[in-house]
Write a protein that holds these residues in place. Structure first.
Motif, PDB file in Angstrom:
ATOM      1  N   MET A 271     -30.605  33.254 -44.162  1.00  0.00           N
ATOM      2  CA  MET A 271     -29.651  33.302 -45.306  1.00  0.00           C
ATOM      3  C   MET A 271     -29.995  34.534 -45.998  1.00  0.00           C
ATOM      4  O   MET A 271     -31.234  34.928 -46.405  1.00  0.00           O
ATOM      5  CB  MET A 271     -29.816  32.258 -46.106  1.00  0.00           C
ATOM      6  N   ILE A 272     -29.015  35.526 -46.612  1.00  0.00           N
ATOM      7  CA  ILE A 272     -29.322  36.604 -47.465  1.00  0.00           C
ATOM      8  C   ILE A 272     -28.822  36.444 -48.804  1.00  0.00           C
ATOM      9  O   ILE A 272     -27.467  36.331 -48.803  1.00  0.00           O
ATOM     10  CB  ILE A 272     -28.746  37.824 -46.684  1.00  0.00           C
ATOM     11  N   ALA A 273     -29.651  36.615 -49.689  1.00  0.00           N
ATOM     12  CA  ALA A 273     -29.181  36.489 -51.278  1.00  0.00           C
ATOM     13  C   ALA A 273     -28.631  37.904 -51.388  1.00  0.00           C
ATOM     14  O   ALA A 273     -29.445  38.894 -51.289  1.00  0.00           O
ATOM     15  CB  ALA A 273     -30.183  35.826 -52.097  1.00  0.00           C
ATOM     16  N   ASN A 274     -27.710  38.061 -52.374  1.00  0.00           N
ATOM     17  CA  ASN A 274     -27.335  39.301 -52.983  1.00  0.00           C
ATOM     18  C   ASN A 274     -27.339  39.320 -54.417  1.00  0.00           C
ATOM     19  O   ASN A 274     -26.140  39.518 -54.952  1.00  0.00           O
ATOM     20  CB  ASN A 274     -25.998  40.058 -52.154  1.00  0.00           C
ATOM     21  N   PRO A 275     -28.433  39.234 -55.000  1.00  0.00           N
ATOM     22  CA  PRO A 275     -28.377  39.283 -56.540  1.00  0.00           C
ATOM     23  C   PRO A 275     -27.310  40.372 -57.134  1.00  0.00           C
ATOM     24  O   PRO A 275     -26.925  39.889 -58.277  1.00  0.00           O
ATOM     25  CB  PRO A 275     -29.747  39.145 -56.754  1.00  0.00           C
ATOM     26  N   ALA A 276     -27.575  41.641 -57.009  1.00  0.00           N
ATOM     27  CA  ALA A 276     -27.093  42.703 -57.798  1.00  0.00           C
ATOM     28  C   ALA A 276     -25.563  42.311 -57.773  1.00  0.00           C
ATOM     29  O   ALA A 276     -25.008  42.265 -58.599  1.00  0.00           O
ATOM     30  CB  ALA A 276     -27.481  43.881 -57.076  1.00  0.00           C
ATOM     31  N   THR A 277     -24.869  42.404 -56.527  1.00  0.00           N
ATOM     32  CA  THR A 277     -23.551  42.356 -56.595  1.00  0.00           C
ATOM     33  C   THR A 277     -22.936  41.170 -57.101  1.00  0.00           C
ATOM     34  O   THR A 277     -21.855  40.877 -58.008  1.00  0.00           O
ATOM     35  CB  THR A 277     -23.161  42.496 -55.224  1.00  0.00           C
ATOM     36  N   ASN A 278     -23.611  40.038 -56.795  1.00  0.00           N
ATOM     37  CA  ASN A 278     -23.174  38.687 -56.969  1.00  0.00           C
ATOM     38  C   ASN A 278     -23.191  38.283 -58.670  1.00  0.00           C
ATOM     39  O   ASN A 278     -22.232  37.797 -59.129  1.00  0.00           O
ATOM     40  CB  ASN A 278     -23.781  37.566 -56.131  1.00  0.00           C
ATOM     41  N   LEU A 279     -24.372  38.603 -59.159  1.00  0.00           N
ATOM     42  CA  LEU A 279     -24.610  38.451 -60.514  1.00  0.00           C
ATOM     43  C   LEU A 279     -23.399  39.438 -61.218  1.00  0.00           C
ATOM     44  O   LEU A 279     -22.863  38.901 -62.373  1.00  0.00           O
ATOM     45  CB  LEU A 279     -25.769  39.183 -61.111  1.00  0.00           C
ATOM     46  N   MET A 280     -23.094  40.398 -60.691  1.00  0.00           N
ATOM     47  CA  MET A 280     -21.891  41.539 -61.334  1.00  0.00           C
ATOM     48  C   MET A 280     -20.489  40.868 -61.020  1.00  0.00           C
ATOM     49  O   MET A 280     -19.674  40.753 -62.062  1.00  0.00           O
ATOM     50  CB  MET A 280     -21.990  42.748 -60.814  1.00  0.00           C
ATOM     51  N   LEU A 281     -20.194  40.135 -59.953  1.00  0.00           N
ATOM     52  CA  LEU A 281     -18.949  39.824 -59.499  1.00  0.00           C
ATOM     53  C   LEU A 281     -18.576  38.475 -59.806  1.00  0.00           C
ATOM     54  O   LEU A 281     -17.307  38.071 -60.284  1.00  0.00           O
ATOM     55  CB  LEU A 281     -18.336  40.218 -58.101  1.00  0.00           C
ATOM     56  N   GLN A 282     -19.238  37.431 -59.633  1.00  0.00           N
ATOM     57  CA  GLN A 282     -18.935  36.096 -59.672  1.00  0.00           C
ATOM     58  C   GLN A 282     -18.823  35.427 -61.189  1.00  0.00           C
ATOM     59  O   GLN A 282     -19.564  36.096 -62.136  1.00  0.00           O
ATOM     60  CB  GLN A 282     -20.203  35.030 -59.047  1.00  0.00           C
ATOM     61  N   GLY A 283     -18.089  34.621 -61.476  1.00  0.00           N
ATOM     62  CA  GLY A 283     -17.825  34.039 -62.541  1.00  0.00           C
ATOM     63  C   GLY A 283     -17.209  34.770 -63.582  1.00  0.00           C
ATOM     64  O   GLY A 283     -16.982  34.606 -64.844  1.00  0.00           O
ATOM     65  N   ARG A 284     -16.523  35.889 -62.948  1.00  0.00           N
ATOM     66  CA  ARG A 284     -15.941  36.722 -63.992  1.00  0.00           C
ATOM     67  C   ARG A 284     -14.526  36.055 -64.697  1.00  0.00           C
ATOM     68  O   ARG A 284     -14.352  36.525 -65.797  1.00  0.00           O
ATOM     69  CB  ARG A 284     -15.392  37.978 -63.091  1.00  0.00           C
ATOM     70  N   LEU A 285     -14.016  35.029 -64.197  1.00  0.00           N
ATOM     71  CA  LEU A 285     -13.012  34.417 -64.800  1.00  0.00           C
ATOM     72  C   LEU A 285     -13.294  33.217 -65.328  1.00  0.00           C
ATOM     73  O   LEU A 285     -12.483  32.301 -66.136  1.00  0.00           O
ATOM     74  CB  LEU A 285     -12.061  34.118 -63.637  1.00  0.00           C
ATOM     75  N   ASP A 286     -14.490  32.997 -65.582  1.00  0.00           N
ATOM     76  CA  ASP A 286     -15.279  31.886 -66.233  1.00  0.00           C
ATOM     77  C   ASP A 286     -15.252  31.975 -67.694  1.00  0.00           C
ATOM     78  O   ASP A 286     -15.616  33.032 -68.060  1.00  0.00           O
ATOM     79  CB  ASP A 286     -16.726  31.259 -65.823  1.00  0.00           C
ATOM     80  N   ASP A 287     -15.065  30.827 -68.575  1.00  0.00           N
ATOM     81  CA  ASP A 287     -15.316  30.773 -69.684  1.00  0.00           C
ATOM     82  C   ASP A 287     -16.719  30.114 -69.855  1.00  0.00           C
ATOM     83  O   ASP A 287     -17.415  30.180 -68.864  1.00  0.00           O
ATOM     84  CB  ASP A 287     -14.641  29.770 -70.655  1.00  0.00           C
ATOM     85  N   PHE A 288     -17.655  29.909 -70.812  1.00  0.00           N
ATOM     86  CA  PHE A 288     -18.792  29.096 -70.744  1.00  0.00           C
ATOM     87  C   PHE A 288     -18.877  27.812 -70.579  1.00  0.00           C
ATOM     88  O   PHE A 288     -17.970  27.479 -71.489  1.00  0.00           O
ATOM     89  CB  PHE A 288     -19.635  29.721 -71.951  1.00  0.00           C
ATOM     90  N   PRO A 289     -19.798  27.344 -69.933  1.00  0.00           N
ATOM     91  CA  PRO A 289     -20.944  28.013 -69.509  1.00  0.00           C
ATOM     92  C   PRO A 289     -20.312  28.866 -68.010  1.00  0.00           C
ATOM     93  O   PRO A 289     -19.402  28.402 -67.248  1.00  0.00           O
ATOM     94  CB  PRO A 289     -21.576  26.838 -68.631  1.00  0.00           C
ATOM     95  N   LYS A 290     -20.998  29.627 -67.847  1.00  0.00           N
ATOM     96  CA  LYS A 290     -20.492  30.908 -66.694  1.00  0.00           C
ATOM     97  C   LYS A 290     -21.311  30.799 -65.446  1.00  0.00           C
ATOM     98  O   LYS A 290     -22.540  30.892 -65.552  1.00  0.00           O
ATOM     99  CB  LYS A 290     -20.366  32.042 -67.327  1.00  0.00           C
ATOM    100  N   ARG A 291     -20.506  30.730 -64.372  1.00  0.00           N
ATOM    101  CA  ARG A 291     -21.540  30.682 -63.138  1.00  0.00           C
ATOM    102  C   ARG A 291     -21.732  32.015 -62.699  1.00  0.00           C
ATOM    103  O   ARG A 291     -20.973  32.796 -63.010  1.00  0.00           O
ATOM    104  CB  ARG A 291     -20.513  30.159 -61.889  1.00  0.00           C
ATOM    105  N   ARG A 292     -22.897  32.220 -62.027  1.00  0.00           N
ATOM    106  CA  ARG A 292     -23.532  33.352 -61.940  1.00  0.00           C
ATOM    107  C   ARG A 292     -23.394  33.936 -60.260  1.00  0.00           C
ATOM    108  O   ARG A 292     -23.795  34.930 -59.968  1.00  0.00           O
ATOM    109  CB  ARG A 292     -24.976  33.679 -62.309  1.00  0.00           C
ATOM    110  N   GLY A 293     -23.314  32.819 -59.472  1.00  0.00           N
ATOM    111  CA  GLY A 293     -22.889  33.035 -58.114  1.00  0.00           C
ATOM    112  C   GLY A 293     -24.052  33.255 -56.929  1.00  0.00           C
ATOM    113  O   GLY A 293     -23.857  33.627 -55.749  1.00  0.00           O
ATOM    114  N   VAL A 294     -25.217  33.384 -57.609  1.00  0.00           N
ATOM    115  CA  VAL A 294     -26.307  33.742 -56.571  1.00  0.00           C
ATOM    116  C   VAL A 294     -26.657  32.183 -55.811  1.00  0.00           C
ATOM    117  O   VAL A 294     -26.987  31.354 -56.710  1.00  0.00           O
ATOM    118  CB  VAL A 294     -27.602  34.227 -57.221  1.00  0.00           C
ATOM    119  N   THR A 295     -26.949  32.470 -54.663  1.00  0.00           N
ATOM    120  CA  THR A 295     -27.064  31.171 -53.948  1.00  0.00           C
ATOM    121  C   THR A 295     -28.157  30.479 -54.199  1.00  0.00           C
ATOM    122  O   THR A 295     -29.147  30.973 -54.891  1.00  0.00           O
ATOM    123  CB  THR A 295     -27.085  31.718 -52.395  1.00  0.00           C
ATOM    124  N   GLN A 296     -28.499  29.130 -53.592  1.00  0.00           N
ATOM    125  CA  GLN A 296     -29.783  28.375 -54.079  1.00  0.00           C
ATOM    126  C   GLN A 296     -31.025  28.763 -53.123  1.00  0.00           C
ATOM    127  O   GLN A 296     -31.132  28.409 -52.330  1.00  0.00           O
ATOM    128  CB  GLN A 296     -29.191  27.064 -53.714  1.00  0.00           C
TER     129      GLN A 296
END
Length: 422
Positions: A271-296
């Motif tokens: 498994m490869i985590a990609n924290p930089a890109t996924n913190l930036m891209l994921q949850g963009r359309l969420d209201d709060f609480p906002k998902r951050r998208g970094v895998t478990q």
């Protein structure tokens, strides 16, 4: 024996005492107690600094790197718009400019101590084989400096993008190493499964590993990760499959997440985590609480799954930052996955070294007599300091040759003792 390089008083990762490390003929030839006498053409005194056997970058996109220099702005900041912006740019790609952009990033990575790297490259009817040809050309330029694997990445889909399957076979014949995939980017679960099946067909044909972008979405109903684990076992490809991003795993309910993680362990999927890109891209359309998208990350590690982390993007339509520095990515991961305890910090250093090497199936990745003499000496005493300061790479040694050196001088023109009392 006269040594080519002697690295004295170095804290080699995984060793508890300072060592003297001898290098000759491109390999480590001695590893002993600090202070032993030796004759060397070049002697470097690490003065207690730590060293790792080269950083591993397991997930980056060199064909897209630096494309933001000429790309329109991603107004929504989403993955979908980033892909759409690239369509026109890919139509005008040339092999040489791809090779040149990739080479600039590779040179930067090398200065940061990356000696082994896996890059994805888009394969689709829009860009044809030009992106792959460009990265093969860049790989050749760095042949003696870095081990580079290239992944055939069908970002536009396989089933829904006619001609892509044939192009993937074409670039594999031309020298691409690994079969990629992005199964969630198909029109139905059935097509996603077929996408993965085609990737395994190609991998078997070329006896190649598989490395896929899996469920890079906030959608908790995305299910291609479990399908990948199932088909890995069915095809007997355990240990040869890697899944990157897996953002949906961060949105799964606990019981289903545990089920999938258990299947990943059984299938021995990396498994490869990609924290930089996924913190930036994921949850963009969420209201709060906002998902951050970094895998478990913690949960995967606790289950015995091999987890590494990678840069992913450098100055492209997906991510406007990035300097291909594993210490920067590790620092971000410590925050994103809340890995702050001493043992967890050590694990994160493993993620940008040995765990990445396992994912890339790098043989004998260690500093020991007989091994290839790759070494990065950091201006830090331990992993916590290395991450906290994004420690300068004091020396980078590749196949027994010193290829990069950092010298820092700070001049302070003030005296804190002379500061006026309050």
């Amino acid at each position: 024996m006269k040594l080519d390089i002697l690295v004295k008083n170095v804290a080699v990762w995984g060793h508890e005492v300072l060592c003297d490390l001898g290098i000759a003929g491109g390999r480590f030839v001695s590893l002993g107690q600090a202070g032993a006498a030796a004759n060397a053409a070049l002697t470097l005194d690490a003065e207690g600094r730590m060293a790792v056997p080269g950083f591993v970058e397991p997930h980056i996109h060199l064909d897209k790197a630096l494309i933001s220099e000429r790309a329109p702005v991603n107004v929504s900041g989403t993955l979908t718009e980033a892909i759409e912006i690239l369509w026109e740019i890919k139509r005008n790609y040339t092999v040489e400019e791809i090779a040149d952009r990739a080479s600039r990033v590779l040179a930067q990575a090398l200065g940061h101590g990356v000696t082994r790297l896996r890059t994805h490259v888009d394969v689709d009817p829009i860009g044809g084989t030009r992106p792959a040809e460009g990265l093969i050309r860049a790989r050749e330029r760095f042949r003696d400096l870095m081990d580079i694997q290239i992944v055939a990445f069908p970002q536009e889909g396989i089933v829904k993008s006619p001609g892509t399957e044939a192009l993937m076979r074409e670039v594999m014949k031309a020298g691409v190493d690994v079969v990629g995939g992005m199964p969630f980017n198909e029109n139905s679960p059935e097509d996603s499964r077929r996408h993965i099946e085609i990737a395994f067909d190609i991998a078997k044909e070329f006896d190649a590993d598989i490395d896929m972008h899996v469920d890079e979405t906030d959608d908790p109903m995305a299910r291609t990760l479990e399908v990948l684990a199932e088909l890995t076992i069915k095809n007997g490809w355990q240990g040869r499959v890697t899944a990157g991003h897996t953002c949906a795993l961060a949105s799964y309910p606990r019981n289903y997440a545990d089920h999938v993680i258990d299947r990943l362990r059984e299938a021995n999927v990396n498994m490869i985590a990609n924290p930089a890109t996924n913190l930036m891209l994921q949850g963009r359309l969420d209201d709060f609480p906002k998902r951050r998208g970094v895998t478990q990350v913690k949960e995967l590690l606790a289950a015995g799954v091999n987890v590494a982390c990678g840069q992913d993007c450098v100055h492209d339509t997906f991510y406007p930052f990035g300097q291909n520095d594993p210490l920067e990515i590790a620092f971000l991961l410590c925050h994103a996955s809340q890995m702050s305890q001493p043992g967890e910090i050590l694990t994160v250093m493993d993620m940008v070294t040995g765990n990445g090497a396992r994912a890339l199936r790098v043989p004998d990745f260690r500093v020991a007599p007989g091994g290839v003499a790759d070494l990065v000496v950091l201006d830090a005493r331990d992993a916590r300091e290395a991450f906290a300061t994004r420690a300068p790479r004091r020396w980078v040694i590749r196949k027994g040759k010193l290829i990069a050196e950092t010298r820092l001088e700070t001049h302070r023109y003030f005296d804190i003792q002379a500061a006026p009392a309050r």
